[in-house]
Motif scaffolding. Structure first.
Motif, PDB file in Angstrom:
ATOM      1  N   THR A 150      56.304 -50.091  96.750  1.00 22.47           N
ATOM      2  CA  THR A 150      55.536 -50.876  97.723  1.00 22.47           C
ATOM      3  C   THR A 150      55.592 -50.288  99.128  1.00 22.47           C
ATOM      4  O   THR A 150      54.762 -50.632  99.968  1.00 22.47           O
ATOM      5  CB  THR A 150      56.057 -52.327  97.760  1.00 22.47           C
ATOM      6  OG1 THR A 150      57.437 -52.312  98.090  1.00 22.47           O
ATOM      7  CG2 THR A 150      55.849 -52.999  96.422  1.00 22.47           C
ATOM      8  N   TYR A 169      52.263 -48.616 100.172  1.00 19.63           N
ATOM      9  CA  TYR A 169      51.041 -49.399 100.317  1.00 19.63           C
ATOM     10  C   TYR A 169      50.620 -49.434 101.789  1.00 19.63           C
ATOM     11  O   TYR A 169      51.450 -49.531 102.677  1.00 19.63           O
ATOM     12  CB  TYR A 169      51.237 -50.825  99.804  1.00 19.63           C
ATOM     13  CG  TYR A 169      51.242 -50.943  98.288  1.00 19.63           C
ATOM     14  CD1 TYR A 169      51.392 -49.839  97.468  1.00 19.63           C
ATOM     15  CD2 TYR A 169      51.095 -52.166  97.678  1.00 19.63           C
ATOM     16  CE1 TYR A 169      51.396 -49.955  96.100  1.00 19.63           C
ATOM     17  CE2 TYR A 169      51.098 -52.299  96.305  1.00 19.63           C
ATOM     18  CZ  TYR A 169      51.250 -51.182  95.529  1.00 19.63           C
ATOM     19  OH  TYR A 169      51.247 -51.302  94.169  1.00 19.63           O
ATOM     20  N   THR A 228      45.584 -53.780 104.051  1.00 21.18           N
ATOM     21  CA  THR A 228      45.791 -55.177 103.677  1.00 21.18           C
ATOM     22  C   THR A 228      46.722 -55.328 102.483  1.00 21.18           C
ATOM     23  O   THR A 228      47.340 -56.367 102.309  1.00 21.18           O
ATOM     24  CB  THR A 228      44.458 -55.854 103.339  1.00 21.18           C
ATOM     25  OG1 THR A 228      43.831 -55.126 102.273  1.00 21.18           O
ATOM     26  CG2 THR A 228      43.541 -55.898 104.530  1.00 21.18           C
ATOM     27  N   HIS A 229      46.845 -54.267 101.677  1.00 16.68           N
ATOM     28  CA  HIS A 229      47.701 -54.357 100.499  1.00 16.68           C
ATOM     29  C   HIS A 229      49.180 -54.501 100.870  1.00 16.68           C
ATOM     30  O   HIS A 229      49.939 -55.139 100.163  1.00 16.68           O
ATOM     31  CB  HIS A 229      47.507 -53.133  99.601  1.00 16.68           C
ATOM     32  CG  HIS A 229      46.116 -53.008  99.103  1.00 16.68           C
ATOM     33  ND1 HIS A 229      45.567 -53.888  98.203  1.00 16.68           N
ATOM     34  CD2 HIS A 229      45.143 -52.111  99.395  1.00 16.68           C
ATOM     35  CE1 HIS A 229      44.317 -53.548  97.954  1.00 16.68           C
ATOM     36  NE2 HIS A 229      44.038 -52.472  98.666  1.00 16.68           N
ATOM     37  N   LYS A 230      49.572 -53.905 101.992  1.00 23.38           N
ATOM     38  CA  LYS A 230      50.991 -53.997 102.364  1.00 23.38           C
ATOM     39  C   LYS A 230      51.361 -55.413 102.805  1.00 23.38           C
ATOM     40  O   LYS A 230      52.523 -55.781 102.797  1.00 23.38           O
ATOM     41  CB  LYS A 230      51.350 -52.988 103.451  1.00 23.38           C
ATOM     42  CG  LYS A 230      50.778 -53.257 104.810  1.00 23.38           C
ATOM     43  CD  LYS A 230      51.233 -52.206 105.776  1.00 23.38           C
ATOM     44  CE  LYS A 230      50.555 -52.411 107.117  1.00 23.38           C
ATOM     45  NZ  LYS A 230      50.870 -51.362 108.038  1.00 23.38           N
ATOM     46  N   GLU A 231      50.382 -56.241 103.145  1.00 20.83           N
ATOM     47  CA  GLU A 231      50.634 -57.625 103.542  1.00 20.83           C
ATOM     48  C   GLU A 231      51.044 -58.484 102.347  1.00 20.83           C
ATOM     49  O   GLU A 231      51.527 -59.590 102.516  1.00 20.83           O
ATOM     50  CB  GLU A 231      49.393 -58.231 104.203  1.00 20.83           C
ATOM     51  CG  GLU A 231      48.922 -57.485 105.432  1.00 20.83           C
ATOM     52  CD  GLU A 231      49.972 -57.439 106.524  1.00 20.83           C
ATOM     53  OE1 GLU A 231      50.683 -58.444 106.710  1.00 20.83           O
ATOM     54  OE2 GLU A 231      50.084 -56.391 107.166  1.00 20.83           O
ATOM     55  N   ARG A 232      50.843 -57.977 101.121  1.00 24.32           N
ATOM     56  CA  ARG A 232      51.173 -58.745  99.920  1.00 24.32           C
ATOM     57  C   ARG A 232      52.655 -58.743  99.591  1.00 24.32           C
ATOM     58  O   ARG A 232      53.092 -59.431  98.684  1.00 24.32           O
ATOM     59  CB  ARG A 232      50.394 -58.187  98.731  1.00 24.32           C
ATOM     60  CG  ARG A 232      48.896 -58.386  98.883  1.00 24.32           C
ATOM     61  CD  ARG A 232      48.146 -57.788  97.757  1.00 24.32           C
ATOM     62  NE  ARG A 232      48.554 -58.362  96.479  1.00 24.32           N
ATOM     63  CZ  ARG A 232      48.118 -57.925  95.306  1.00 24.32           C
ATOM     64  NH1 ARG A 232      47.296 -56.915  95.253  1.00 24.32           N
ATOM     65  NH2 ARG A 232      48.522 -58.494  94.201  1.00 24.32           N
ATOM     66  N   GLY A 250      56.933 -59.276  96.006  1.00 29.83           N
ATOM     67  CA  GLY A 250      55.597 -59.834  96.213  1.00 29.83           C
ATOM     68  C   GLY A 250      55.638 -61.231  96.784  1.00 29.83           C
ATOM     69  O   GLY A 250      56.537 -62.012  96.493  1.00 29.83           O
ATOM     70  N   ARG A 297      47.801 -62.792  98.872  1.00 29.45           N
ATOM     71  CA  ARG A 297      46.469 -62.402  98.426  1.00 29.45           C
ATOM     72  C   ARG A 297      45.339 -63.162  99.118  1.00 29.45           C
ATOM     73  O   ARG A 297      44.226 -62.702  99.165  1.00 29.45           O
ATOM     74  CB  ARG A 297      46.356 -62.623  96.920  1.00 29.45           C
ATOM     75  CG  ARG A 297      47.130 -61.630  96.123  1.00 29.45           C
ATOM     76  CD  ARG A 297      46.767 -61.691  94.667  1.00 29.45           C
ATOM     77  NE  ARG A 297      47.086 -62.959  94.021  1.00 29.45           N
ATOM     78  CZ  ARG A 297      48.266 -63.279  93.536  1.00 29.45           C
ATOM     79  NH1 ARG A 297      49.262 -62.441  93.635  1.00 29.45           N
ATOM     80  NH2 ARG A 297      48.468 -64.437  92.957  1.00 29.45           N
TER      81      ARG A 297
END
Length: 167
Positions: free
Chosen positions: A123, A126, A129-133, A140, A146
């Motif tokens: 992770t 990433y 926006t994907h790293k905000e997950r 996660g 999401r």
């Protein structure tokens, strides 16, 4: 000794067969028994030898062998595996190899963590926006990571607009 061999026969006969009572063994389980117990060594006794002997001892149109047929097959494979020994010594050696053995299941399926799998599960790589997950530890956040969560506190333009239209 033979009773121990019979127990091993029944364990291997029932292995992987939900409908099997363990009284008859198919070719796949016979090959597994020969491999797991060390009867098949890859040099003097090969998988081809095991298949040929199985076909020789089974009934003409049958797909399985009984314990009696199994003893004949083991005797024949033993003659090849332990050349120069008497038939009694051969059987004793074969039964000795089989003593207390169970079907091996370890190492059958291994999880892979190379190449793309490694890269996709890291992770820290990433971006956007994907790293905000994920949180700082890489765990996660679930649905919070999401979806944009709205904060319904404070002044809401839409409510003010509706109020203006009603009056």
């Amino acid at each position: 000794m033979a009773s121990e061999a019979e127990k091993t026969f029944h364990r291997f006969a029932a292995f992987g067969e939900s409908s099997s009572s363990g009284t008859e063994m198919n070719n796949k389980n016979f090959s597994k028994l020969c491999k797991d117990c060390g009867i098949m060594d890859g040099k003097t006794v090969t998988s081809t030898d095991v298949d040929i002997v199985f076909s020789k001892v089974k009934a003409k149109n049958a797909r399985t062998i009984t314990f009696q047929q199994f003893k004949e097959a083991v005797k024949e494979l033993g003659q090849k595996r332990f050349k120069g020994k008497s038939p009694d010594e051969v059987l004793e050696n074969i039964y000795g190899l089989m003593e207390g053995k169970d079907p091996a299941t370890t190492g059958a399926t291994k999880a892979t963590a190379v190449g793309a799998v490694d890269r996709l599960t890291d992770t820290s790589k990433y971006t956007g926006t994907h790293k905000e997950r994920f949180d700082e530890s890489g765990k996660g956040k679930g649905i919070a990571g999401r979806e944009e969560m709205t904060d319904n506190t404070g002044y809401n333009f839409w409510m003010a607009f509706q109020g203006a239209c009603i009056t």
